[in-house]
Design an enzyme around this catalytic site. Sequence first.
Site, PDB file in Angstrom:
ATOM      1  N   LYS A 284       0.843  -1.200   0.000  1.00  0.00           N
ATOM      2  CA  LYS A 284       0.000   0.000   0.000  1.00  0.00           C
ATOM      3  C   LYS A 284       0.880   1.252   0.000  1.00  0.00           C
ATOM      4  O   LYS A 284       2.013   1.204   0.485  1.00  0.00           O
ATOM      5  CB  LYS A 284      -0.852   0.024   1.286  1.00  0.00           C
ATOM      6  N   ARG A 358     -10.538 -11.297   2.004  1.00  0.00           N
ATOM      7  CA  ARG A 358     -11.398 -12.337   1.436  1.00  0.00           C
ATOM      8  C   ARG A 358     -10.708 -13.705   1.445  1.00  0.00           C
ATOM      9  O   ARG A 358     -11.376 -14.735   1.492  1.00  0.00           O
ATOM     10  CB  ARG A 358     -11.824 -11.935   0.012  1.00  0.00           C
TER      11      ARG A 358
HETATM   12  N1  BES Z   1      -8.178  -3.469   4.442  1.00  0.00           N
HETATM   13  C1  BES Z   1      -8.321  -3.101   3.085  1.00  0.00           C
HETATM   14  C2  BES Z   1      -9.603  -2.345   2.800  1.00  0.00           C
HETATM   15  C3  BES Z   1      -9.652  -0.919   3.267  1.00  0.00           C
HETATM   16  C4  BES Z   1      -9.059   0.073   2.533  1.00  0.00           C
HETATM   17  C5  BES Z   1     -10.383  -0.597   4.384  1.00  0.00           C
HETATM   18  C6  BES Z   1      -9.158   1.388   2.954  1.00  0.00           C
HETATM   19  C7  BES Z   1     -10.484   0.711   4.802  1.00  0.00           C
HETATM   20  C8  BES Z   1      -9.875   1.704   4.075  1.00  0.00           C
HETATM   21  C9  BES Z   1      -8.323  -4.364   2.202  1.00  0.00           C
HETATM   22  O1  BES Z   1      -7.541  -5.391   2.648  1.00  0.00           O
HETATM   23  C10 BES Z   1      -7.762  -3.955   0.878  1.00  0.00           C
HETATM   24  O2  BES Z   1      -6.633  -3.595   0.827  1.00  0.00           O
HETATM   25  N2  BES Z   1      -8.584  -4.023  -0.164  1.00  0.00           N
HETATM   26  C11 BES Z   1      -8.195  -3.603  -1.450  1.00  0.00           C
HETATM   27  C12 BES Z   1      -8.785  -4.559  -2.447  1.00  0.00           C
HETATM   28  C13 BES Z   1      -8.313  -4.343  -3.845  1.00  0.00           C
HETATM   29  C14 BES Z   1      -6.866  -4.719  -3.982  1.00  0.00           C
HETATM   30  C15 BES Z   1      -9.176  -5.163  -4.782  1.00  0.00           C
HETATM   31  C16 BES Z   1      -8.706  -2.185  -1.693  1.00  0.00           C
HETATM   32  O3  BES Z   1      -9.836  -1.912  -1.305  1.00  0.00           O
HETATM   33  O4  BES Z   1      -7.954  -1.382  -2.195  1.00  0.00           O
HETATM   34 MG    MG Z   2      -5.569  -5.277   2.008  1.00  0.00          MG
END
Ligand code: BES
Ligand code: MG
Length: 504
Positions: A284, A358
């Site tokens: 990230k 997931r």
């Molecule tokens: N924990 C995150 C989701 C999240 C992001 C929650 C920002 C709260 C604020 C999750 O694990 C994630 O990183 N999801 C990705 C999925 C994508 C790669 C399809 C996302 O939402 O960017």
């Molecule tokens: Mg994530």
Amino acid sequence: MKYNIQTLFLEKQHSDCFVFGIFEDFKLCFSIKKIDEDSNGYINQLIKNKDFFGKFNESLFLYSIPNVYSTKIILLGCGRRKDLNADRYKQLFQTSIKIIKNLSLKTITYFLTELNIEGIDIYWKVRFAISEIEDSLYSFKNFKTDTNKKKITSLIDSINFSVFSDNDIVLGNNAIKYGLAISKGKKISKDLSNMPPNICNPTYLATKAIELSQNYPNCITIDIVNYQDMKNLGMNAYVSVGMGSNNKSLMSIIKYKGSTDNKVKNIVLIGKGVTFDAGGISIKPSSKLDEMKFDMSGASIVFGLMSIVAELQLPLNLIGVLAASENMVGSKSFRPGDILTTMSGKTVEILDTDAEGRLILCDVLTYVDKFNPDIVLDIATLTGACVVALGTYVTGVLSNNKNLVQDLQRSSNQTGDLIWEMPLFKEYYKDLNSNIADMTNIGNNSAGMITAACFLSNFAKKYIWAHLDIAGTAWISGKNKGSTGRPIDLLSQFLINQSKNNIL
Ligand code: BES
Ligand code: MG
Ligand code: ZN
């Protein structure tokens, strides 16, 4: 904090402060009228002098009113009588606590509970009051070393709510019982979410689960499923997520038995417990990355709910799973391109290691099948797309069962903890097609909340299931960051409703 219900007789009350509401029409209700009479028209004089208009959320702090038994009085403007609703009523409590926080008061009597709100009885007025007061007084100061800053912001030790009738006393006392248990569970949940990720890791969550069972030995037992157990069970998707971290994945199973009747529903709650989500190899960006400590909020909500049902001894059989893991970057991390065989036997092609929630949940959804669940709910900070679609006000709900959504909606209407259903149309499933495995772990950059839930639904075919995406609602972002404790209000009410209607 002690809460009490009492009927109108002001003479009997020994309180450091009275809190009254006054509408714009200036028709004073029973108790404030009495204060006005006893003080030779002090309140009406204020109104005549245009010192108070009764506008919504206006406030006036008064003290040393002649002939009044309490030294301090807070007047709150209630706006137009017909506009007073549950939301506005809740805001009045927030406003009162902002004033009260700066005063040294030990006992307070609220007369706001006397206000008439269409469709809301005294039970809910007291429930909402306790919830707003406890939320407004909450702060997380565990890591402040300056004792002044650490000091609890208020000295209040008891709060009274004024009601009209003896019947209201019974309803009010019941509301106190439920309100207190829910607030206690919400506080536990917020504290857990607010903990820093160097302390709150999968082992810490397991330790907390064991502590919980020690507090409720008659009804709670714990099973810890460790990394090796999960490998043996074939939970390869789950364990892969934690491979890049020294803090190995650990699943804590909290079993609550509130009834020996085998006709009682078995409900399973699964909480995403990623104690820190760096994104893994699909790392990230660093902005606000500290907030990814909140990626275990689903698990902290499940934990809080387990404490609430145990506190209330609800006649339910409930299993809470804290699905804990840490998504880090390391030489052992799983990779984009990897193909994982899940516990269900289905294979998943990893296209993004940041879509880790997931992968954990899909194996837990398969695992919990052994409990023969009637209902399974998973609660997860699953997608940024949820925040884009619904913002921070509303939890996303996706389900394979209309009745379950209706039950959740009812709990939402009762508590004001907002949800919105999103569709699981078959069209979306195509976005997860892989040319080399059974499915990919991400869609194609659109409808991300839905495709994530489609992915999960592939593993939740054997029972009634709903997924709650709490990515927007679980915490407040930025300088004043902190857990909201949502959706504890929604789900505790859901469980209370289920316990009243629990025979299959
Ligand atoms: N924990 C995150 C989701 C999240 C992001 C929650 C920002 C709260 C604020 C999750 O694990 C994630 O990183 N999801 C990705 C999925 C994508 C790669 C399809 C996302 O939402 O960017
Ligand atoms: Mg994530
Ligand atoms: Zn995550």
